[in-house]
Design a protein around this motif. Structure first.
Motif, short mmCIF file in Angstrom:
data_model
loop_
_atom_site.label_atom_id
_atom_site.label_comp_id
_atom_site.label_asym_id
_atom_site.label_seq_id
_atom_site.Cartn_x
_atom_site.Cartn_y
_atom_site.Cartn_z
N TRP A 134 0.75 -42.49 36.70
CA TRP A 134 1.93 -41.76 36.23
C TRP A 134 1.59 -40.28 36.29
CZ3 TRP A 134 3.63 -41.77 30.39
CH2 TRP A 134 4.76 -40.97 30.23
N GLU A 135 2.28 -39.54 37.13
CA GLU A 135 1.98 -38.13 37.29
C GLU A 135 2.70 -37.31 36.23
OE1 GLU A 135 2.30 -36.50 41.16
OE2 GLU A 135 0.98 -37.99 42.09
N LEU A 136 1.90 -36.56 35.47
CA LEU A 136 2.41 -35.74 34.38
C LEU A 136 1.82 -34.34 34.48
CD1 LEU A 136 2.34 -37.88 31.10
CD2 LEU A 136 4.30 -36.65 32.02
N GLN A 157 11.62 -35.14 27.36
CA GLN A 157 12.62 -36.20 27.30
C GLN A 157 12.23 -37.35 28.22
OE1 GLN A 157 15.14 -36.40 25.26
NE2 GLN A 157 15.89 -38.32 26.09
N ALA A 158 11.78 -37.03 29.43
CA ALA A 158 11.33 -38.07 30.36
C ALA A 158 10.08 -38.77 29.82
CB ALA A 158 11.04 -37.45 31.73
N PHE A 159 9.23 -38.02 29.10
CA PHE A 159 8.03 -38.60 28.50
C PHE A 159 8.41 -39.65 27.46
CE2 PHE A 159 4.63 -38.61 25.34
CZ PHE A 159 3.51 -38.76 26.13
N GLY A 202 -4.12 -22.25 27.81
CA GLY A 202 -4.66 -22.50 29.14
C GLY A 202 -3.57 -22.61 30.18
N ILE A 203 -3.97 -22.91 31.39
CA ILE A 203 -3.03 -23.04 32.51
C ILE A 203 -2.65 -24.49 32.66
CG2 ILE A 203 -2.73 -22.67 34.98
CD1 ILE A 203 -4.86 -20.47 34.80
N PRO A 262 4.90 -30.21 28.78
CA PRO A 262 5.91 -29.14 28.85
C PRO A 262 7.24 -29.59 28.28
CG PRO A 262 4.73 -29.34 30.94
CD PRO A 262 4.31 -30.50 30.11
N SER A 263 7.93 -28.66 27.64
CA SER A 263 9.18 -28.99 26.95
C SER A 263 10.22 -29.60 27.88
CB SER A 263 9.75 -27.73 26.29
OG SER A 263 9.91 -26.70 27.25
N GLU A 264 10.24 -29.17 29.14
CA GLU A 264 11.25 -29.70 30.07
C GLU A 264 10.94 -31.13 30.50
OE1 GLU A 264 8.27 -27.27 32.49
OE2 GLU A 264 9.37 -27.08 30.59
#
Length: 443
Positions: free
Chosen positions: A149-151, A131-133, A158-159, A126-128
């Motif tokens: 690492w939870e992403l 940056q953290a990625f 898709g969902i 997701p775009s938000e």
């Protein structure tokens, strides 16, 4: 033997043959014959050495073929494990572009495998969170491996789903970063289960707090109600004794009703107070030596008048050699009163009997049997639960809080014993209480 040594042996053979040729050209006929014999022997030895070397090389070739076959089998096994693994596996280069992806990864991201190759993995974040990625990828160069690492990933059309990602770095022979290996596991179900568990835990905490508040409220209200009731009962008794001859019959009956109703209400409040103590863990036993036979006789005598009012026989029998036990006389009497009052309450015709006998040298048993209305099989499982009564329609005729058997069950367990019941509808009930002779403090 390696190829270099085998080549050296061949070169040596060529040199020996050339030297033989030179010697034979310059030698005399007699020398040639001797020299030829000597040279042939040397050539024979050299050929034997070459044959041995050839055999060694053939054996080494067979070993190499076997090793190559095993390597191919392991390679295919790795490819199968990679391809058919239940979790998503992705290999990216140092820029984050996908180089390899297995079927599970393609299914998670909803993109065919061949179209995943060359795509930046960040496209599916997701775009938000991108940056953290990127920041986390920069840290990976130092960490070398990152687990759980939870992403959140967004599949194509898709969902979005929550994933637990394990990333490990790959390096070339010079130690330079060349990419990452990604293990992607869908944890949506786990997150939902965790949320449900948290909700249940919160609900449990709220229920526990509500139970504490209820127990505290019951304890306070029981004390508050008992104080004025004691005064009502006491003054009613005093009024009946002092003015029995002066009051008209109708007023005397009214005072008697006030006294009986006050006593009944006191019993109900005592039940609520005891139950609140049990729930709060504040009920304790005061252990002392006592005579169980005398206690049963005294308790049945107290209930004798109630049995006579309903024309019931109240019987007792004893099969015990030593009647001295260690227990709380007040609480054991309370157990007997609860069982006897229930037996009398729900019996219209017949008898109520109390039996006491020994179970070996260290335990005793008490049974309260009646010929009353009995308990339905479906109600036997809940008969000892608080605020539950066997037949709500029938028991409403007799009143009560529904706490008597729950308190009895708790008291028996505190004493280290157990209670059970046998009953048939319209054939009566029998409650069995099994207790140790010497109740221990820790119980």
């Amino acid at each position: 033997m390696d190829a270099r040594l085998f080549n050296q042996k061949i070169q040596t053979t060529y040199k020996q043959a050339a030297l033989l040729y030179k010697r034979t050209k310059v030698a005399s006929s007699e020398q040639r014959e001797e020299l030829l014999e000597q040279s042939l022997e040397e050539l024979r030895i050299t050929l034997e050495e070459l044959h041995v070397a050839e055999e060694e090389i053939l054996a080494q070739n067979e070993e190499l073929a076997i090793a190559r076959s095993q390597v191919e089998i392991e390679r295919q096994r790795y490819l199968d494990l990679f391809e058919f693994a239940p979790d998503g596996y992705i290999v990216t280069d140092a820029t984050g572009k996908i180089r390899e992806a297995n079927r599970a990864a393609a299914k998670l991201l909803n993109v065919p495998q061949q179209f995943l190759v060359g795509k930046p993995l960040i496209n599916y974040v997701p775009s938000e969170q991108r940056q953290a990625f990127r920041i986390q990828l920069q840290k990976l160069d130092r960490l070398q491996q990152l687990e759980e690492w939870e992403l959140t990933f967004c599949p194509r059309q898709g969902i979005a789903f929550d994933a637990a990602v394990t990333v490990s770095s790959m390096y070339d022979a010079s130690g330079n970063l060349k990419g990452w290996r990604w293990l992607i596991r869908d944890i949506t179900a786990r997150k939902q289960a965790e949320a449900a568990i948290r909700a249940v835990q919160l609900q449990n905490l709220q229920l526990q707090e509500a139970a504490k508040l209820r127990a505290h409220f019951l304890a306070i209200m029981s004390h508050e109600l008992r104080s004025p009731l004691n005064a009502i009962v006491g003054f009613s008794q005093l009024l009946l004794r002092q003015t029995q001859s002066a009051l008209p019959q109708t007023q005397e009956n009214m005072v008697s009703r006030i006294l009986n109703s006050g006593k009944h209400l006191l019993v109900l409040i005592e039940d609520i107070l005891d139950f609140s103590k049990v729930e709060a863990g504040k009920l304790t036993l005061k252990l002392e030596p006592l005579n169980v036979v005398d206690l049963v006789i005294a308790t049945t005598e107290e209930m004798h008048c109630l049995a006579e009012q309903k024309h019931l026989k109240l019987q007792r029998s004893f099969a015990i050699k030593s009647s001295i036990i260690s227990n709380d006389s007040v609480r054991l009497r309370q157990i007997l009163l609860n069982l006897l009052s229930n037996a009398i309450k729900f019996t219209e015709v017949g008898k109520v009997e109390v039996r006491v006998w020994e179970l070996g040298s260290d335990r005793i048993a008490i049974a309260v049997e009646d010929t009353g209305i009995g308990i339905a099989p479906e109600d036997l499982q809940s008969i000892f639960q608080p605020f539950r009564q066997g037949n709500q329609t029938l028991t409403r005729q007799h009143g009560g809080t529904g706490l008597g058997l729950a308190i009895t069950d708790s008291l028996v367990k505190m004493m280290g014993g157990k209670i059970s019941v046998e009953s048939k509808v319209e054939q009566g009930s029998t409650f069995y209480v099994e207790l140790p002779r010497r109740v221990r403090e820790q119980q």
